[in-house]
Design an enzyme around this catalytic site. Structure first.
Site, mmCIF file in Angstrom:
data_model
loop_
_atom_site.group_PDB
_atom_site.id
_atom_site.type_symbol
_atom_site.label_atom_id
_atom_site.label_comp_id
_atom_site.label_asym_id
_atom_site.label_seq_id
_atom_site.Cartn_x
_atom_site.Cartn_y
_atom_site.Cartn_z
ATOM 1 C CE1 TYR A 34 -3.026 -3.046 0.630
ATOM 2 C CE2 TYR A 34 -2.996 -2.580 2.977
ATOM 3 C CZ TYR A 34 -3.412 -3.366 1.923
ATOM 4 O OH TYR A 34 -4.209 -4.454 2.161
ATOM 5 C CG HIS A 45 -0.418 -8.522 1.029
ATOM 6 N ND1 HIS A 45 -0.117 -7.204 0.805
ATOM 7 C CD2 HIS A 45 -1.765 -8.618 0.863
ATOM 8 C CE1 HIS A 45 -1.212 -6.535 0.505
ATOM 9 N NE2 HIS A 45 -2.231 -7.381 0.531
#
Length: 372
Positions: free
Chosen positions: A58, A126
């Protein structure tokens, strides 16, 4: 209780609401910046949020959060053991993954530096469905080593595919003789898709997982009046045109009834998480925000479901029931609205986004065309 004590079960530390860090990324926000992050975090902490979930993917979220959390406004009022920091490793870009032991370790060390902290409360692998299971298991082993080193407190995995998450959770328990501490799944305990509650929680509990995070309660902004978010990286949302149209129709219908689809969807997800929490499985909601206005609106909505606590660590209780000022008549009307939304969604209800989809080669960890 000191939040940094790793011997404490994570289920006793994790609050029902977690601030999502994707709102400080190029994916969902145009020009994320330090002023935005500082303002949102200052207000979030004032309102009682004490857990933050982000990822190296992110970008530049970790950098902006680290700058904000080290700001004097925070350092003077909130010590590091008063909040939880969660981040992720393995996903680098939309089409680039690296689960190698060297990169996992390097990524954690970089996150520590970016977030300006000496330890991370939780680190997730992730989007695990994009890479072979064996690489995920190896990466979990590296993270467990870093737990022993004191750099990490708890280890988890994140992703969309529930069957992959549960399979890996079972294999971690078999290989390391201990379960994962936490699993994060996105957009599958929502008004549009409820598969996590119906298909995932029981299997994760059987694998020994004690905490589950439901992120993207609005399905990455799908369940709101103003459409999916578009950041500096363009429109990345996986919803096909038919689902987007149905969501728009649902938002218009709900607005016609004097309600907001976003508020309705958020209340549903928080209440669902609370109702699914048990003594051996804690289910929490990760709530993404991009501005103070959005934060305050979301927390006002959450107050209709959760009670406020006098706990010094955070204001939101872990085992809260519905607020007394959210009357039974409105709750009954809310069920009718939820049913109407599902009817409008029609065949799109419980539709799963393709993740990673036919165009992805899991073994090669890249798009099929690139693997040829």
């Amino acid at each position: 209780m000191n939040l940094s004590e790793a011997s404490t079960p994570l289920s006793r530390l994790l609050p029902p609401l977690i601030l999502g860090g994707a709102g400080f990324s190029y994916q969902v926000f145009r020009n994320p910046n330090s002023a935005q992050a500082l303002e949102v975090l200052k207000r979030a902490f004032q309102l009682g949020l004490r857990a933050i979930d982000t990822s190296a993917y992110y970008h530049p979220s970790e950098l902006l959060l680290g700058e904000a959390l080290s700001h004097p406004d925070f350092a003077l009022h909130y010590s590091r053991d008063q909040y939880l920091l969660m981040t992720k490793v393995g996903r680098i870009t939309a089409t680039q993954f690296d689960y190698s032991p060297a990169w996992v370790r390097q990524s954690v060390l970089r996150s520590l530096q970016r977030l300006r902290t000496s330890y991370l409360d939780v680190v997730f692998c992730h989007d695990v469905e994009f890479v072979p299971d064996e690489e995920v298991l190896q990466a979990v082993g590296v993270l467990l080593d870093m737990v022993r080193e004191g750099r990490i407190k708890y280890v988890g995995i994140s992703g969309y595919c529930i069957d992959v998450l549960t399979r890996i959770a079972r294999r971690v328990r078999e290989e390391y003789s201990r379960p994962l501490d936490i699993v994060q799944n996105w957009a599958q305990m929502t008004l549009q898709n409820d598969r996590l509650a119906r298909e995932g929680l029981a299997a994760l509990r059987e694998a020994g997982v004690s905490c589950v995070c439901n992120s993207s309660p609005l399905a990455i902004g799908l369940l709101r009046a103003n459409g999916v978010p578009v950041g500096d990286l363009g429109d990345f949302h996986p919803a096909p045109p038919g689902l987007r149209l149905a969501a728009k129709e649902a938002a218009e219908y709900v607005a016609g009834q004097g309600e907001s689809l976003a508020a309705l969807a958020l209340r549903h997800s928080i209440r669902r998480a609370q109702s699914e929490s048990t003594t051996d499985l804690r289910v929490t909601t990760i709530m993404g925000v991009t501005s103070i206005a959005e934060l305050e609106d979301n927390l006002a909505t959450a107050r209709q479901v959760l009670r406020i606590s006098n706990e010094p660590r955070w204001l939101w209780t872990v085992d809260a029931g519905p607020s007394t000022d959210f009357g039974s008549s409105k709750l009954e009307g809310e069920e009718d609205l939820q049913a109407a939304v599902r009817e409008i969604l029609g065949s799109w209800y419980d539709f799963c986004f393709p993740s990673p989809g036919d165009g992805w080669d899991v073994a090669a960890k890249r798009p099929v065309a690139a693997a040829l």
